[in-house]
Design a protein around this motif. Structure first.
Motif, PDB file in Angstrom:
ATOM      1  N   ALA A 186       2.637   6.831  -6.682  1.00 53.86           N
ATOM      2  CA  ALA A 186       1.619   7.758  -7.197  1.00 53.86           C
ATOM      3  C   ALA A 186       1.964   9.193  -6.822  1.00 53.86           C
ATOM      4  N   VAL A 187       2.397   9.401  -5.580  1.00 56.37           N
ATOM      5  CA  VAL A 187       2.792  10.745  -5.154  1.00 56.37           C
ATOM      6  C   VAL A 187       3.933  11.250  -6.042  1.00 56.37           C
TER       7      VAL A 187
ATOM      8  N   HIS B 295      10.363  -1.266   1.278  1.00 54.06           N
ATOM      9  CA  HIS B 295      10.592  -1.219  -0.170  1.00 54.06           C
ATOM     10  C   HIS B 295      11.478  -0.011  -0.491  1.00 54.06           C
ATOM     11  N   GLN B 296      11.766   0.143  -1.777  1.00 52.01           N
ATOM     12  CA  GLN B 296      12.541   1.292  -2.216  1.00 52.01           C
ATOM     13  C   GLN B 296      12.010   1.751  -3.564  1.00 52.01           C
ATOM     14  N   LEU B 297      11.655   3.018  -3.652  1.00 49.18           N
ATOM     15  CA  LEU B 297      11.220   3.586  -4.935  1.00 49.18           C
ATOM     16  C   LEU B 297      12.473   4.050  -5.662  1.00 49.18           C
ATOM     17  N   LEU B 298      12.769   3.413  -6.789  1.00 51.40           N
ATOM     18  CA  LEU B 298      13.984   3.756  -7.538  1.00 51.40           C
ATOM     19  C   LEU B 298      13.627   4.728  -8.653  1.00 51.40           C
TER      20      LEU B 298
ATOM     21  N   LYS C 146       0.830  -1.194   0.000  1.00 51.46           N
ATOM     22  CA  LYS C 146       0.000   0.000   0.000  1.00 51.46           C
ATOM     23  C   LYS C 146       0.871   1.252   0.000  1.00 51.46           C
ATOM     24  N   THR C 147       1.835   1.300   0.904  1.00 49.21           N
ATOM     25  CA  THR C 147       2.718   2.467   0.968  1.00 49.21           C
ATOM     26  C   THR C 147       3.565   2.593  -0.297  1.00 49.21           C
ATOM     27  N   ALA C 148       4.004   1.452  -0.829  1.00 48.68           N
ATOM     28  CA  ALA C 148       4.825   1.498  -2.044  1.00 48.68           C
ATOM     29  C   ALA C 148       4.045   2.145  -3.187  1.00 48.68           C
TER      30      ALA C 148
END
Lengths: 337, 337
Positions: A167-168, A321-324, A160-162
């Motif tokens: 989206a943000v 997680h990690q947003l790359l 959910k947070t990922a």
């Protein structure tokens, strides 16, 4: 193949004595036991394992249920699980469910029939109530997929947070109409992702219209179709959250042979940080799951349950997680670190 | 979990009668048999399978041994095998050997211990003499990998001709110094490819010098390293046969951020027609294996052996390949169809 009679003959002892040695029964002298063990070795005799298993009920085999190995996320998960399991002397067999309820249950039967000691479920299509009874036959651990109400250990990421963060990121890059492209059967994990995505849209005051919802995109060719659908019917769409690097790759590939530019006309976010997300031009902004850490913990928890039945509480382990950030969403220079 | 006593109690019959029904023994009226079957169903009772298997010796499970599922060739092979096997009511379990002799033998034990009915070997690292004894426990079929002297059915492609044609294509495109990049343990299949490659060079009067032989390239990052090695140390090399789309993708990716151009400065041939070979810019000339046809025939031959032991001769089935010409070798316009 050597029989018990062959062993008896070579050892010069009775079939009953051989049988006693195989079954770890008393009343056999150490000298006779040695002769029989040697004869078994010389003949390459393996005691009928079904009989042995009747006794020991151990196979030192773990089954991992997953949708399909051709999805690199699951391929990498299996790699890591297998390495960890082999440190404990367990072998892993991989069972593809193809999202079929029947296949999932068929493979769970391996537990009931004692063909495996424990099961890791990396996906789930049946209702929990249909899976739960198999716990009587051995431990089951969830990895990746999860269920709020399941009473077993669960190792997973916060999807959910990922999705919220992805989206943000698209919104911060100036995207106004962001499509949500996903596919496959509805899962808890999928529902969580969607929820995070929608929360971000709401926070930024962007409505989620029907045409932004694409629910049939799984692979590269679907990604190609998504691009053409957007370009021809909804050209105002300027961002896509795909939930899949393959769908993202298909979109980018198709855009490259059109007059659209990624990310200027269409920003694209993938999922899983597969190799292809790095090889594409532009490279794909994606979410990296902590595959190895999740795999290691899952195997550890399962094996602890096998070694100490009942000692493990049905805890949840949530990994970060990690947003790359890569070029497929780089619409505003400053926003990319 | 329900026991045989629970079934007897619910059916209102003796434990002996229940046991007779489970073991398909006579002297039970049809009416009693029905009551017991119903009670077993109501209680979710599964007769101890090890005992059942002792009797029937059938698991309706096939094991497929392969190096790793993260290689898309094997992923696709498994997909196709599984689909075919399920048409016959067989389930497939996937066993990764990671090219380890020990793991390969450990998984072959599944046959000896009757955990599976038959084995498909899509790779082979042990000597045939160490695998052969397992034939006494059940059928084994080779798919992809093969061995001239093995006495089992083999389903594979003609790797020698495939590599020969790829090399001829590079030579016809004007390449004068062609590197041979491969990796992993030496296999029969690998030896055949190399032989085909060398025959082409010989035919065209090109020597195969030491520096053209790169034997450590398996994945994308190896491909990147190969590019830098060529560029810095052997810049006269103008073509590479990689034997792997991943290595080819790594080479092309790295070249794209240098002053070298593919195919003008360096022509690259992959292997397997993986998705990435199409997505790369330039797209990768590669060799397509008839994966589905090979998988189907392999499963068919194995299941025929299970159904009619001894009825299948240890035949070889050789399937045709296809050299797919794409932009990574397009040095001479006319030569590409």
């Amino acid at each position: 193949m050597a029989t018990i009679e062959d062993v008896a003959k070579l050892a010069g002892l009775s079939r009953t004595t051989v049988s006693r040695v195989i079954n770890d029964q008393p009343y056999v002298t150490e000298e006779k036991r040695q002769r029989i063990v040697q004869a078994m070795k010389d003949l390459g005799y393996v005691p009928n394992s079904s009989a042995r298993r009747l006794r020991s009920q151990k196979t030192e085999t773990i089954a991992v249920l997953l949708p399909r190995v051709t999805n690199p996320f699951f391929g990498n998960l299996i790699e890591a699980m297998e390495q960890k399991a082999s440190e404990w002397g367990y072998q892993v067999i991989v069972c593809q469910t193809h999202h079929s309820r029947k296949k999932e249950i068929d493979y769970l039967q391996l537990l009931k029939t004692k063909q495996v000691d424990g099961v890791i479920m990396a996906s789930l299509v049946n209702d929990w109530k249909d899976v739960e009874p198999y716990l009587e036959s051995g431990p089951i651990v969830f990895c990746n997929e999860y269920m709020e109400d399941a009473s077993i250990p669960m190792i997973h990421m916060d999807h959910k947070t990922a999705a919220y963060e992805a989206a943000v990121h698209l919104l911060e890059q100036g995207c106004k109409h962001i499509a949500y492209a996903s596919g496959g059967p509805e899962s808890h994990l999928g529902a969580m992702r969607k929820q995070g995505f929608l929360e971000a849209l709401e926070e930024y005051g962007r409505p989620f219209l029907d045409e932004l919802n694409i629910d049939w995109a799984i692979d590269v060719s679907d990604g190609q179709k998504v691009f053409h659908l957007i370009r021809s019917d909804f050209p105002y769409i300027d961002g896509v959250f795909t939930g899949s690097d393959e769908v993202a790759a298909g979109l980018i590939y198709e855009a490259s042979s059109s007059d659209w530019k990624v990310p200027e006309d269409l920003a694209v976010v993938g999922f899983d940080n597969q190799m292809v997300s790095l090889l594409m031009v532009p490279s794909v902004t994606t979410i990296q799951q902590p595959v190895i850490q999740m795999a290691d913990k899952t195997v550890e928890v399962l094996i602890q349950q096998l070694l100490h039945p009942g000692a493990i509480a049905p805890k949840r382990y949530v990994y970060p997680h990690q947003l790359l950030l890569r070029n497929s969403t780089k619409r505003r220079e400053a926003a990319i670190q």
